[in-house]
Structure formats: structure tokens, C-alpha cells
Design an enzyme around this catalytic site. Sequence first.
Site, PDB file in Angstrom:
ATOM      1  CB  SER A 371      57.670 130.202 -81.517  1.00  0.00           C
ATOM      2  OG  SER A 371      58.440 129.412 -80.647  1.00  0.00           O
ATOM      3  CG  ASP A 485      57.382 126.356 -82.421  1.00  0.00           C
ATOM      4  OD1 ASP A 485      56.838 127.328 -82.947  1.00  0.00           O
ATOM      5  OD2 ASP A 485      58.485 126.436 -81.838  1.00  0.00           O
TER       6      ASP A 485
END
Length: 620
Positions: A371, A485
Site C-alpha cells: 500500500s 490493497d
Amino acid sequence: MGRVGTGQEFGLSRIEDTSAKGTGNMDSTERASLMTMIERTAVFGALGPDAREALLPYLEPCHLAGGETLCRRGDVSDALYVLCSGSLGAFGPGLSSEQERLLGVIAPGETVGELGLLTEQSRSATVRALRDCTLLKLSRGDMLLRLIGAYPQALVGTLRYVLERLLRRDMGEALTPPRTFALLPFDDGVPVRETAASLAAALSDHGRVLVIDAALGRNRDADWHSAREQEHRFLLYVADAGDAAWRATCVRQADQFLMLARADAHAGPWPDAVCQSGADALHRVRRLLLLGAAGAPRPGSTGPWMAQFEGPVSPHHLRGTPDYARLGRHLAHRAVGLVLSGGGARGFGHIGVVRALRELGQPIDAVGGTSIGAIIGAGVACEWDDAELLDYMRQAFIRGHPLRDLTVPLIALTRGARTTRLLRRTFGERQIEDLALPFFCVSANLTRGCADVHTLGPLWKWLRAGAAIPGLLPPLLDAGMVHVDGAVVNNLPTDVMRDRGVHQVIAVDISGDDALPANFEDVALPTLPRLTWEWLNGRQWPSLFAILARSAMAYSDAGSRNRRKLASHLLTPPHGAVGLLNWKAYEQVIERAHRYTLDNFAQQLAASQDVAPAPHGPPA
């Protein structure tokens, strides 16, 4: 260590003569060489010379050609082996039932099977010859037990050796770092001699190095190569582009292949067929060394070379002394990997950590993350300085407002076009394999239900995939797969860094114990006017953005706690009350992380000043 004994003291003389095989007719030179090898092993090293002499007839010489299997995982442990020359690979299960994973390399002087003989357990790994090997086999398990009974001090050395190997395996480390490397030039236009000299200089920081070219090593027998390996920490075999016989010798003697080419040359099939795939290479590590000019590697220059190979190949860009030093640390298993977690706006703390590490002179040899950690880590892999790193991230996240393209929430609250545009503007057309430092990022593959590790392809694309917080940003769709993610499945990928052969890991976890608080009790939202009135008077529900961001990370929290244990140095910078999406607090987040990192390393240095370092590895 311990007393010197005779064979009669522990009953070797009473074993039937028919058990003795193979070594009885050796001449004095051969016996002396084998005695020296046995003395260096942890299992028999504590015995006196007379005891080792009496043991020698019960050790059966055997040979394995490169690629042959010594034992398989699950087999009965019916023998102990002493490796005299060559190298063995220990293999365990890979990602699928059809794959194998190289757990580590077993070097000359080490033993195989002592734990199984002691515990009567089956083989824990498949062991295969990586190159031509000579071994001594002890088939009599009772012999080992009899030795230990007569010489308890031998048991101490054996148990220490076994426990150290188990500990290193549990920590994800290879059994033994590689020691022999084949430097294989692509063609005559590659300056292989100069490269070998620079690489030898870098390796010499970690132990004695011997460069072996055709003039020195041609027509030498296995004993000569084995003797050189005993005398040096590293052997660097330098092949010639047009000498097929010598190149074959270099390949046979190598634990790893260093495939050398000029970055600006036209890529083509590699001349050594054994390098084409991992299976052909017997799962030995293959590294592609690309010689280039100073400055950032040219975008797109690495991909055509990588396309020549099947399976994992690690690219390294060599432009000057710092790159050779980094490669030397990778080869010596002294490389330092930086792993950066996800955590929204708190990710700006990674910038403070990187700034502190650079001030401390701490090398960073590989980078990976999830991320926001992957995005900032990519800037580190691009070799941006502190000012550039901060400016690029500020442009993207503070001034760029990546979540402002709201849409009808059929798939996500935002369209994702703004985030994609900002990432493309920040990183351009860079490919992951073109980055100056080895780099990876992680996304969650919802189609397969697993983490995907990205080491090739467009950098902006896989950063976009790994930052797609479910519900906030739409997933990235690619080749029939749905990516979101990476924090959903692996928010602190220290395990990935270790699987990539980097065993000294600095992990930065900025996710924190981020329980989403509730300051009052309720089960349903009030009407909109009532909700507005309560919000104005301080009774606030968690925002939809915060709920989605926290939900994306909650699943991987337990895994992150376990992955923290894989870090050689764990950093958890304080973030105070800064929320996951509070981008405006970036300056205080950076400053806190910077100060915390400097203090953390200062405390570690103070604690270790009076501790002498443990000896490591073969002769330096």
C-alpha cells in the site's frame, strides 16, 4: 575440546569387520584429507584423533552428480552423510504441489541426517546435489549413538549444530550462504575481467576471495577445487565467452550463476542452456548483472533480458562502486532489506525513517512494501534523495487529493482515475525490474484468494493495484484477476523479503494498534437532520472512509504480528492521534518517525557496545 581417546574405549574395535567399507585401502594422503574434513564437522569434531581414525573405516565414500537426489522428504532416516566436496540443496514444498523451494545450501564439512538418526524421524527435506559432490556415509545409526555415549562432549557440539540449523530455518534463513559463483559473460563485448575484479573487491569485505579463471583452474581435479574452497570464504569462477569447456567447469562448480551482460546490448538467448530455467539450473539462484552508465537505469532496458529466462531471476544494475558493494552484500547474505507497511496517511512516517537510516549510514539493499509503504518504498528504489522523496509524495497525496473523484458507490466511493493519474505522473513509465534497487510490492488477488508479489512490469500499475482499499478505490482488473490493497492479506511482508534471499530485514510497521473506537452505543443511524445535529455537538460516528480503510487492514493484523518476528530490526514509529486519512498531519508524522528511528538505533548501539560479535562463517 574433550579428551583424546581410542577406538577401543568406545567399542569400535568390537564391531564386525564386514561393516567397514571403502576407506580401508586409502593412502596416507587421502586418509589425512578425510581426517581433516571429519575434524571440521560438528558431529565428529569433538572426538580425539584416535577415535576419528577408528571411525574412518565405517564411513563409506559415495558420489553424486549434479542433479542427483540424496534423499527425499519423508524417507526413513537411515544414514548420516558428511559432505566432503561440492554442495547440496535442501528442498521443501513450494507454492503448489508441483513446485519445490530451495531452503538452503549445505556446504563442505556439513552433515546431513544427524537429526533423523538421533530422533528416528523421517527426512524433513529433499536433498539434491547442486553440483558434483563427494560424501562419506555412516549407515550405522548405533555408531553415532555409541560415539555420543562414549564422548558426551561430542553430543554438545552435535546438539548446538542441530539447534542452530533449526533456529536459522525457523527465522527463514538459508542453511549456509553460497560460497562459489560462476561469472558468465553474454558475449565477448562484456568486460568480464574488470567486473570480476570489482566484484572480488566488494566480496573481500566479507571474507577471503579467490578469483579462478581458465589459466588457474583449467584441468584441475575435484580435490583441488575442494581445497581452494576450504581455504577461502568465496570462490569466483570467471568464464570466457568462447571457451565452452571452461564455462562448463565454472557452471559445475557454482552455487549461484552471475549472468553478465551490457544493459544497452541487444538481448538474446543466453549461451548457457543450464541458465534458461530454474529446473535446468537445479534451482540454483540466477542473478542477471547488467552493466550500465551512471544515473538511473533506462526504462525498458531490463525486460528484454528477463524475457530470455523461465522462472525467477534477480536483476542487478551495476553502474559503480556502490552497486558492486550492494551486490557483494547480497552474495554474502549480508544484504539489508527495508520492508514498509501500509497505514494510510501515517505512511509519511516512512519518509522520516528513511531519512534517519540514511543519516545513520545504514545501507538499504532491497525494498518492499504494501500500500502506502510500497509507494514510498518505490521512491527509495528510484534512489530519490530526501527532498525529492518528500516533494513527490507531497505532490501526490497532499496537493493531488487522490480520493476526490467521488462517484456513485456501485463498486467504490471513488473512480480511481485521479489516483491512477497521480501514480503515473509520479513514476512515469518505469518498470519494476528497471529500478536501481531490487523492489517488490504486494497486492491481494481476490480471484485466487492470495497475496501476489510483483517484481516485474509497470511500476505505477502494481502500486495502483496494491493501494486499492476495498470500497474506497475500485480494484485493478488484470488478466482475469481482481487486485486490491495488499494490506488485506499481508500488511508487513517480511516473509516475502526473506523468501527473496534477504535475511537482515528492517521492518517499519506504521499500522499501529488501530482499533476503531466507539464513544457511544447505538445500532442504527438516526435520520439525517438528527445525525447532523449530533455531529455538530460532538457525537460522531466513524466515517465511511475510516471504516473501509480500517476494514482493509483488520484481517492481516494477526499475520502482521507473526511477521514482525521475522524482522531483524522492528520499528514502530508513534503516530499519536493521526488517523488513517489525516494527510494534513504529514509533517508531524515525518518528524516523529525520524526522531524515533534515531533514538531506537542509538539505544540498540548502546546496548550492544559491550557484547562481542559471534564468529561467523568460514575462514575470512
